[in-house]
Design an enzyme around this catalytic site. Structure first.
Site, PDB file in Angstrom:
ATOM      1  N   ARG A 195       0.819  -1.225   0.000  1.00 47.72           N
ATOM      2  CA  ARG A 195       0.000   0.000   0.000  1.00 47.72           C
ATOM      3  C   ARG A 195       0.853   1.276   0.000  1.00 47.72           C
ATOM      4  O   ARG A 195       0.351   2.358   0.275  1.00 47.72           O
ATOM      5  CB  ARG A 195      -0.972   0.018   1.177  1.00 47.72           C
ATOM      6  N   LEU A 196       2.138   1.156  -0.309  1.00 47.68           N
ATOM      7  CA  LEU A 196       2.995   2.337  -0.399  1.00 47.68           C
ATOM      8  C   LEU A 196       3.013   2.814  -1.856  1.00 47.68           C
ATOM      9  O   LEU A 196       4.018   2.751  -2.557  1.00 47.68           O
ATOM     10  CB  LEU A 196       4.407   2.015   0.105  1.00 47.68           C
TER      11      LEU A 196
END
Length: 217
Positions: A195-196
């Site tokens: 999720r970066l």
């Protein structure tokens, strides 16, 4: 209540880095648009040019709906609609809008803040004349966003118009035409692992060049 907490996907197809992007967001949009068409052909048939437009309605509420992008250039993004529709009235009252594209096959989003304006009538005329006759008549028949009594009512009106215009040129009605959305901010979102995600934002400056920033995911 439906629990969707286990819906998860790992985004791993690409990355978006400052040393590989152009100075102009339209060039990057063009690159991404073409890559989406070429990389995943089934999505091309599913309308890669489908975009969500969010407006502020006359009732003060935001509203989003999907429309089709018909042209883009350094000036901005063009789509067509009924100017008397809920969408059209909202834009004419408050031209600040937001466009967004989600290309799931490429794990990418593009979010565009901009100011909408009517395009010249001649351009709307030219586009309208290029449409199939059925689409032309559909635009004339539909009092878009208005309450109608039934589907039969709509179909009857269409048949009446088909008879009226048989063998005749179908001209663009004054209430139908295009909007150009001039971008003031464009954000490119590339899905990444954990999720970066990569988020690169372009903001227009007073000299019409672009300020580029990376945003935290």
């Amino acid at each position: 209540m439906e629990d969707l907490s286990n819906y998860r996907k790992s985004y791993e197809k690409s990355k978006l880095l400052e040393n590989t992007i152009p100075h102009d967001p339209i060039n990057l949009f063009h690159k991404w648009f073409n890559e989406t068409q070429e990389f995943f052909c089934p999505e091309a048939s599913g309308e890669v040019n489908a975009m969500t437009i969010a407006t502020i309605g006359l009732d003060g509420f935001p509203k989003s709906r999907v429309v089709l992008l018909k042209k883009y250039s350094v000036e901005g993004f063009v789509f067509y609609t009924n100017y008397n529709s809920e969408k059209g009235k909202a834009i004419l009252n408050n031209p600040n809008v937001c466009l967004s594209f989600f290309w799931h096959s490429m794990e990418r989003q593009v979010i565009i803040k901009g100011i909408a304006e009517k395009i010249p009538e001649t351009i709307s005329d030219n586009y309208f004349s290029s449409r199939p006759d059925g689409s032309k008549l559909g635009a004339i028949v539909s009092s878009q966003s208005e309450v109608i009594p039934s589907r039969d009512y709509l179909d009857k009106k269409l048949k009446e118009l088909e008879t009226t215009f048989e063998g005749k040129e179908i001209l663009r009605p004054e209430f139908w035409g295009g909007f150009l959305v001039r971008p003031i901010e464009v954000e490119f979102w590339q899905g990444r692992t954990n999720r970066l995600h990569d988020r690169i934002r372009y903001q227009v400056k007073k000299d019409f060049s672009w300020k580029i920033d990376r945003l935290s995911p």
